[in-house]
Design an enzyme around this catalytic site. Structure first.
Site, PDB file in Angstrom:
ATOM      1  N   GLY A 102       0.576  -1.136  -0.117  1.00 48.79           N
ATOM      2  CA  GLY A 102      -0.027   0.038   0.121  1.00 48.79           C
ATOM      3  C   GLY A 102       0.799   1.299  -0.162  1.00 48.79           C
ATOM      4  O   GLY A 102       1.940   1.218   0.236  1.00 48.79           O
TER       5      GLY A 102
ATOM      6  N   GLY B 163      -0.131  -4.715   0.512  1.00 50.06           N
ATOM      7  CA  GLY B 163      -1.200  -4.498  -0.397  1.00 50.06           C
ATOM      8  C   GLY B 163      -1.346  -5.519  -1.748  1.00 50.06           C
ATOM      9  O   GLY B 163      -2.366  -5.704  -2.111  1.00 50.06           O
TER      10      GLY B 163
ATOM     11  N   GLU C 274       5.575  -6.164   7.391  1.00 49.54           N
ATOM     12  CA  GLU C 274       4.919  -4.953   8.264  1.00 49.54           C
ATOM     13  C   GLU C 274       5.546  -4.982   9.653  1.00 49.54           C
ATOM     14  O   GLU C 274       5.448  -3.808  10.173  1.00 49.54           O
ATOM     15  CB  GLU C 274       3.279  -5.309   8.367  1.00 49.54           C
TER      16      GLU C 274
ATOM     17  N   ASP D 131      -1.871  -7.459   7.416  1.00 46.76           N
ATOM     18  CA  ASP D 131      -3.272  -7.385   6.922  1.00 46.76           C
ATOM     19  C   ASP D 131      -3.561  -7.682   5.775  1.00 46.76           C
ATOM     20  O   ASP D 131      -3.233  -8.790   5.062  1.00 46.76           O
ATOM     21  CB  ASP D 131      -3.583  -5.900   7.338  1.00 46.76           C
TER      22      ASP D 131
END
Length: 347
Positions: free
Chosen positions: A68, A115, A138, A146
């Site tokens: 992301g 992402g 992350e 996530d």
């Protein structure tokens, strides 16, 4: 075809396929809110289009997607407007892909992280070339895996998903195939031919049989056995203690322990609990849990400090709060998983 993606993502109908191309190569195809919204619109439209037999997702440049656009998230959060809506829409899209009713083929030629994993590895067909590199890094920036990672990673055999999540280490296409992250591996030189056949035939199972080239597992068996032994422990504390006992005489354990000690202690604690919970949850339940965690991360310290150290000041010296695993309290971890009331993620 225009689903509102501008110059960041392109949509085409080619033969029997809906073709998606990520078009931010200069940003390693980092995922933006605009891209998420456009891809979601396209997937809903194509799922009900009888002329579309499959969806094919690919990317321009040397990365499929490096994750992301977290620098954008950093600045928004620092300005007092953390973009929870972006993540909510992204998580809904991840769930849509996981349950998609048509073949969803992700062609991964290059880096896929964060992402990027969310828009590829939940699809029915994950095709990687020898250029592919997978990571969920992350914990190194004070965040957590996530985009449905709590559904994806616990299913990998030999506790390999726990190892990837708690270290953030990269793997190549052979390990991805062995672990189940990839369903097929092909030669990078065959991509154009594969795309042509997929759009003509519309049957990925039939087409991929003709292009599949087995990839050798890169991680040797003794290391895989060590991963299974250390990362199958019942708590994060037990994992660290297992690595500590082995480290004096085991190069892998020593290197892995050193890596973990550089990560955000809070992120490690949250990630371990997240993956343990994900073992028994559906995809929908996983992304709801992840949204709870996300909302707390966006108001915390380590996420912004990790991005600052890695991507803003680039000094590589984050100051984590609290600074050690021993200082992370159970009640603090519990708070990340607490219900959000009327802010719960709606699917």
């Amino acid at each position: 075809m225009d689903f509102g993606g501008g110059d960041e993502i392109r949509f085409e109908r080619i033969g029997r396929a809906g073709v998606v191309t990520l078009t931010r190569p200069q940003a390693l195809n980092a995922i933006t809110h605009r891209m998420v919204t456009a891809l979601t619109r396209a997937l809903h439209a194509w799922e009900h289009d009888a002329d579309v037999a499959l969806v094919l997702v690919k990317a321009e440049g040397r990365a499929f997607s490096a994750g992301g656009d977290i620098v954008q998230v950093y600045h928004a959060g620092r300005a007092g407007a953390p973009p929870a809506d972006f993540f909510a829409d992204e998580y809904r899209m991840n769930a849509l892909i996981e349950g998609y009713r048509k073949p969803y083929v992700a062609l991964i030629d290059g880096i896929v992280m964060g992402g990027g994993v969310g828009i590829s590895c939940h699809g029915s067909h994950r095709v990687m070339t020898e250029n592919a590199q997978f990571a969920m890094p992350e914990v190194g920036i004070g965040f957590f895996p996530d985009v449905g990672a709590s559904h994806l990673l616990p299913d990998l055999g030999g506790c390999f998903g726990f190892y990837l999540a708690l270290t953030g280490n990269r793997i190549r296409y052979g390990d991805a195939l062995w672990s189940g992250l990839a369903t097929h591996t092909i030669k990078a030189a065959d991509q154009a031919g594969l795309i042509e056949r997929l759009t003509e035939v519309g049957d990925p199972e039939q087409v991929l049989r003709g292009f599949f080239t087995p990839a050798r597992r890169e991680t040797e068996r003794p290391v895989l056995e060590a991963i299974a032994r250390h990362f199958s422990q019942p708590s994060l504390k037990a994992i660290v203690e297992s690595l500590e006992r082995a480290a004096p005489e085991d190069e892998f354990a020593a290197a892995t322990l050193a890596t973990i000690r550089k990560r955000s202690p809070t992120s490690l604690a949250v990630t371990f609990r997240e993956l343990r919970a994900g073992q028994t949850l559906t995809m929908a339940e996983c992304v709801r849990m992840e949204f709870r965690i996300l909302c707390r991360m966006l108001t915390g310290h380590d996420f912004y400090e990790g991005i600052r150290a890695a991507l803003i000041d680039k000094d590589g010296r984050p100051t984590w709060h609290p600074p050690s695993l021993e200082a992370v309290r159970g009640a603090e971890v519990d708070a990340y998983f607490a219900p959000l009331g009327d802010r719960e993620l709606a699917l």
